[in-house]
Scaffold this motif. Structure first.
Motif, mmCIF file in Angstrom:
data_model
loop_
_atom_site.group_PDB
_atom_site.id
_atom_site.type_symbol
_atom_site.label_atom_id
_atom_site.label_comp_id
_atom_site.label_asym_id
_atom_site.label_seq_id
_atom_site.Cartn_x
_atom_site.Cartn_y
_atom_site.Cartn_z
ATOM 1 N N VAL A 88 12.779 -3.561 61.721
ATOM 2 C CA VAL A 88 13.465 -4.712 62.309
ATOM 3 C C VAL A 88 14.932 -4.745 61.884
ATOM 4 C CG1 VAL A 88 13.395 -7.222 62.556
ATOM 5 C CG2 VAL A 88 11.275 -5.960 62.185
ATOM 6 N N ASP A 89 15.805 -4.952 62.839
ATOM 7 C CA ASP A 89 17.234 -5.118 62.580
ATOM 8 C C ASP A 89 17.715 -6.380 63.281
ATOM 9 O OD1 ASP A 89 18.295 -2.950 60.928
ATOM 10 O OD2 ASP A 89 17.613 -1.622 62.523
ATOM 11 N N PRO A 90 18.817 -6.964 62.800
ATOM 12 C CA PRO A 90 19.257 -8.240 63.373
ATOM 13 C C PRO A 90 19.904 -8.116 64.749
ATOM 14 C CG PRO A 90 20.722 -7.552 61.599
ATOM 15 C CD PRO A 90 19.602 -6.570 61.621
ATOM 16 N N SER A 91 19.651 -9.112 65.587
ATOM 17 C CA SER A 91 20.357 -9.249 66.865
ATOM 18 C C SER A 91 21.613 -10.056 66.614
ATOM 19 C CB SER A 91 19.514 -10.042 67.867
ATOM 20 O OG SER A 91 18.308 -9.407 68.139
ATOM 21 N N SER A 92 22.649 -9.792 67.396
ATOM 22 C CA SER A 92 23.839 -10.634 67.310
ATOM 23 C C SER A 92 23.511 -11.984 67.947
ATOM 24 C CB SER A 92 25.000 -9.988 68.066
ATOM 25 O OG SER A 92 25.891 -10.980 68.517
ATOM 26 N N PRO A 93 23.743 -13.080 67.223
ATOM 27 C CA PRO A 93 23.426 -14.377 67.802
ATOM 28 C C PRO A 93 24.329 -14.705 68.984
ATOM 29 C CG PRO A 93 24.495 -14.643 65.667
ATOM 30 C CD PRO A 93 24.275 -13.176 65.864
ATOM 31 N N ILE A 94 25.456 -14.016 69.094
ATOM 32 C CA ILE A 94 26.408 -14.346 70.156
ATOM 33 C C ILE A 94 26.129 -13.560 71.423
ATOM 34 C CG2 ILE A 94 28.860 -14.350 70.804
ATOM 35 C CD1 ILE A 94 29.230 -14.654 67.586
ATOM 36 N N THR A 95 26.003 -12.228 71.309
ATOM 37 C CA THR A 95 25.811 -11.422 72.519
ATOM 38 C C THR A 95 24.344 -11.106 72.773
ATOM 39 O OG1 THR A 95 25.939 -9.325 71.332
ATOM 40 C CG2 THR A 95 28.008 -10.276 72.105
ATOM 41 N N GLY A 96 23.494 -11.262 71.762
ATOM 42 C CA GLY A 96 22.099 -10.887 71.920
ATOM 43 C C GLY A 96 21.890 -9.391 71.731
ATOM 44 N N ARG A 122 16.016 -10.871 67.687
ATOM 45 C CA ARG A 122 16.047 -11.764 68.850
ATOM 46 C C ARG A 122 15.819 -13.227 68.471
ATOM 47 N NH1 ARG A 122 13.016 -8.733 73.870
ATOM 48 N NH2 ARG A 122 14.072 -6.748 73.673
ATOM 49 N N GLY A 123 16.532 -13.686 67.472
ATOM 50 C CA GLY A 123 16.437 -15.104 67.113
ATOM 51 C C GLY A 123 15.298 -15.438 66.160
ATOM 52 N N GLY A 124 14.477 -14.449 65.802
ATOM 53 C CA GLY A 124 13.404 -14.699 64.850
ATOM 54 C C GLY A 124 13.988 -15.030 63.481
ATOM 55 N N THR A 125 13.306 -15.894 62.758
ATOM 56 C CA THR A 125 13.843 -16.288 61.451
ATOM 57 C C THR A 125 13.292 -15.381 60.364
ATOM 58 O OG1 THR A 125 12.068 -17.880 61.337
ATOM 59 C CG2 THR A 125 14.225 -18.705 61.984
ATOM 60 N N GLY A 126 13.937 -15.441 59.214
ATOM 61 C CA GLY A 126 13.413 -14.730 58.056
ATOM 62 C C GLY A 126 13.460 -13.229 58.194
ATOM 63 N N MET B 38 23.419 -5.236 74.740
ATOM 64 C CA MET B 38 22.289 -4.300 74.841
ATOM 65 C C MET B 38 21.669 -4.042 73.475
ATOM 66 S SD MET B 38 23.916 -1.594 77.542
ATOM 67 C CE MET B 38 25.011 -2.191 78.845
ATOM 68 N N GLU B 39 20.410 -3.621 73.474
ATOM 69 C CA GLU B 39 19.765 -3.213 72.230
ATOM 70 C C GLU B 39 19.912 -1.697 72.142
ATOM 71 O OE1 GLU B 39 15.814 -4.871 72.005
ATOM 72 O OE2 GLU B 39 16.625 -6.881 71.674
ATOM 73 N N VAL B 40 20.638 -1.247 71.135
ATOM 74 C CA VAL B 40 21.004 0.158 71.035
ATOM 75 C C VAL B 40 20.296 0.799 69.844
ATOM 76 C CG1 VAL B 40 22.915 1.776 70.842
ATOM 77 C CG2 VAL B 40 23.302 -0.467 71.887
ATOM 78 N N VAL B 41 19.452 1.750 70.135
ATOM 79 C CA VAL B 41 18.821 2.513 69.063
ATOM 80 C C VAL B 41 19.728 3.693 68.776
ATOM 81 C CG1 VAL B 41 16.804 3.860 68.381
ATOM 82 C CG2 VAL B 41 16.520 1.833 69.826
ATOM 83 N N TYR B 42 20.350 3.688 67.617
ATOM 84 C CA TYR B 42 21.202 4.817 67.251
ATOM 85 C C TYR B 42 20.334 5.800 66.472
ATOM 86 C CZ TYR B 42 24.800 7.670 65.109
ATOM 87 O OH TYR B 42 25.542 8.748 64.696
ATOM 88 N N ALA B 43 20.153 6.983 67.040
ATOM 89 C CA ALA B 43 19.194 7.922 66.463
ATOM 90 C C ALA B 43 19.854 9.028 65.645
ATOM 91 C CB ALA B 43 18.307 8.517 67.555
ATOM 92 N N GLY B 44 21.170 8.937 65.457
ATOM 93 C CA GLY B 44 21.829 9.877 64.561
ATOM 94 C C GLY B 44 22.131 11.228 65.186
ATOM 95 N N LEU B 45 22.431 12.181 64.317
ATOM 96 C CA LEU B 45 22.927 13.492 64.742
ATOM 97 C C LEU B 45 21.856 14.579 64.704
ATOM 98 C CD1 LEU B 45 26.128 13.675 62.469
ATOM 99 C CD2 LEU B 45 25.778 12.335 64.528
ATOM 100 N N ARG B 46 22.213 15.705 65.314
ATOM 101 C CA ARG B 46 21.445 16.948 65.206
ATOM 102 C C ARG B 46 19.974 16.786 65.604
ATOM 103 N NH1 ARG B 46 24.762 16.793 60.706
ATOM 104 N NH2 ARG B 46 26.574 18.106 61.039
#
Ligand code: B12
Ligand SMILES: Nc1nc2c(ncn2[C@@H]2O[C@H](COP(=O)(O)OP(=O)(O)OP(=O)(O)O)[C@@H](O)[C@H]2O)c(=O)[nH]1
Ligand SMILES: [Mg+2]
Lengths: 336, 140
Positions: A88-96, A122-126, B38-46
């Motif tokens: 899990v990685d954070p979404s930007s609260p502004i652009t989504g 996507r806005g999930g907490t914690g 957009m949701e961007v999966v950055y998968a790195g190099l090589r």
């Protein structure tokens, strides 16, 4: 109203159970997007798939979580287990939008037994995505009974991960200086295992020693040994988080880490904690679903009887206020 | 927000294929697409074409963005397209950026790759192209 008919659902569930990656990937998206087809699928998923074993990973940025998870998954896969990694990685609260960068570290060759999916909060907490519990269960329907979850690792994710995971690995590394920080955040209390990653770097021994000292000072730590402490002197059996040195890069310490987690799982199963956590999740899901079903029905009823429209017109005309309007509508919906 | 017709964010995998270490462009693109919602999966190099296809499959990506500055843009793109097709991912939109000589453009065109963006491409143009060409509703 269903978005998919029974035959379509049967087919999708069969493909899922057979291990199809495409159908699993699409199903995750449907669930994540809250699409009606996703809900239809989830009804089947919850009816048929057991809770998988969920291990959460937390710890400051750069500790090596994204390197550790694929490495651990490879060890499980080598034993023939089917595993899922959810990062899990954070979404930007502004652009989504979001950059999901946890896959950079995975250099394992593609393996059918490992499914890796990046999720935006996507806005999930914690520090977790809102849909995480559903996605976890979906993994089980796809035959993946071990799910490793990487949280965003900052702030409250340590607490939120408890709601989905049976065990939590707190990952740290030498040179990050976060032992003290961890103490402050109470992070050590929720750890099942404290993993000192990057054991190949100088300073790993010191980092592990410091953590062990910190742990030994924790309330109730006296006379406890790392791992399982059998019941004695009137105390029930208890778990004391072991400190383990691992090297995600080389894989060293991975079997020991897995062994500790399995020991912990056996302890939880014996004590009933494992089942309690599963039940707590089921209850929370039931309530959430109930809320949305009741809401849907109540609103449909209020519209069908015209109450909603009447009150809304009065709101427009300035004859009522939003608080009173809501109460008027709610009072007009009979609850048998 | 950058959404598909189905109302979900566009998912893009961006990565580099082969032994090419130029990663500035791909990072610029990843951030620009994120800023466009957009949701961007950055998968790195090589990455190998097979790895890339597996990643696109697992991530349910609508778009694959390849960044190639190595001079081998045609063979690498062809092999990647083949790897995608082998996974049943014919509907994934493939866009390519980096150093693409004029002769290579016609070759890429034959592979069905229309979105080609070399040095100096405007980010707005890239975002617009993706939004306009992202696959619509996809089957389960
Ligand atoms: C900086 C640079 C380097 C840096 C790289 C640093 C890094 N970490 O990226 C260093 C010094 C390490 C380097 C090394 C080499 N380089 Co060099 N390098 C460049 C240089 C000067 C600029 C590249 C750059 O970063 N541009 C800035 C970014 C933002 O632009 P960009 O990558 O083009 O990206 C834009 C577009 O192309 C597009 N885009 C790019 N990717 C993507 C992806 C998608 C999906 C989309 C939609 C768009 C898109 O959008 C971006 C924004 O507009 C170019 C020359 C040039 N002017 O392009 C040579 C160049 C790329 N390098 C070249 C060469 C040969 C090398 C070396 C082999 C040896 C050498 N001669 O120096 C090594 C190999 C390194 C390796 N391991 O692969 C050649 C390649 C020749 C070819 N392809 O035929 C070039 C073209 C120079 C030349 N004219 O000879 N290089
Ligand atoms: N020396 C060494 N470096 C490692 C090891 N494990 C990971 N790293 C490096 O540590 C850096 C961070 O690793 P990640 O796996 O991305 O860390 P992370 O905890 O997922 O980071 P965030 O996702 O940003 O929170 C990378 O450069 C890795 O290559 C290890 O065992 N030894
Ligand atoms: Mg990470």
């Amino acid at each position: 109203m269903s978005a998919m008919d029974a035959a379509q659902l049967d087919e999708a569930m069969t493909r899922l159970a057979a291990g199809g990656t495409r159908v699993l990937s699409r199903a995750v998206s449907l669930v994540e997007n809250g699409e009606p087809r996703g809900l239809d699928l989830l009804e089947r998923v919850y009816a048929t798939a057991p809770h998988p074993w969920v291990i959460g990973f937390t710890g400051v940025g750069g500790a090596g979580k994204s390197t550790l998870l694929p490495r651990m998954a490879a060890h499980f896969a080598a034993r023939g287990e089917y595993v899922a990694i959810l990062a899990v990685d954070p979404s930007s609260p502004i652009t989504g939008g979001a950059v999901l960068g946890d896959r950079i570290r995975s250099t394992e060759a593609p393996d059918e037994r490992i499914y890796f999916r990046s999720l935006a909060t996507r806005g999930g907490t914690g520090g977790l995505a809102t849909c995480i519990a559903d996605v976890v269960r979906l993994m089980s329907a796809a035959g993946r009974r071990i799910v490793l979850v990487e949280t965003v690792g900052a702030g409250q994710s340590e607490v939120a991960i408890r709601d989905v995971a049976h065990a939590t690995v707190v990952v740290t590394a030498p040179g990050l200086g976060d032992e003290v920080q961890a103490m402050k955040a109470g992070i050590l209390e929720i750890g099942t295992v404290l993993a000192v990653n990057k054991a190949d770097l100088p300073g790993a021994d010191e980092a592990a020693n410091t953590l062990q000292h910190v742990m030994a000072l924790a309330p109730g730590a006296g006379h406890m040994t790392e791992g399982l402490n059998e019941a004695r002197d009137g105390h029930p059996a208890r778990w004391f988080p072991p400190v383990l040195k691992v090297c995600a890069r080389s894989g060293a310490g991975m079997e020991a880490l897995i062994a500790r987690l399995e020991e912990h799982r056996a302890f939880q199963e014996r004590s009933g904690e494992y089942a309690r956590r599963n039940l707590a999740r089921d209850r929370a899901r039931m309530d959430e679903r109930l809320r949305s079903l009741l809401m849907e029905r109540a609103l449909a009823r209020a519209r069908a009887t015209g109450v909603w429209q009447t009150v809304e017109r009065r709101l427009q005309a300035g004859e009522t206020d939003p608080m009173r309007a809501a109460r008027e509508i709610a009072d007009a919906i009979p609850i048998q | 927000m950058s959404e598909t017709t189905a109302g979900r964010p566009i998912r893009v995998v961006v990565t580099k294929v082969g032994l090419d270490g130029h990663d500035r462009g791909v990072k610029v693109i990843a951030q620009a697409l994120r800023d466009a919602g957009m949701e961007v999966v950055y998968a790195g190099l090589r990455r190998t074409p097979e790895e890339i296809a597996r990643i696109v499959l697992e991530e349910d990506a609508d778009v694959l963005g390849l960044s190639i500055l190595s001079g081998a843009v045609v063979p690498l793109t062809r092999r990647t397209r083949e790897a995608l097709d082998a996974q049943g991912l014919e509907d994934v939109l493939l866009v390519v950026g980096g150093i693409v000589p004029v002769e290579s453009r016609t070759e890429l065109d034959k592979l069905g790759v229309k979105g080609i963006f070399g040095p100096g491409s405007s980010l707005a143009e890239i975002i617009g192209y993706i939004r306009d060409n992202v696959p619509k509703e996809r089957a389960l």
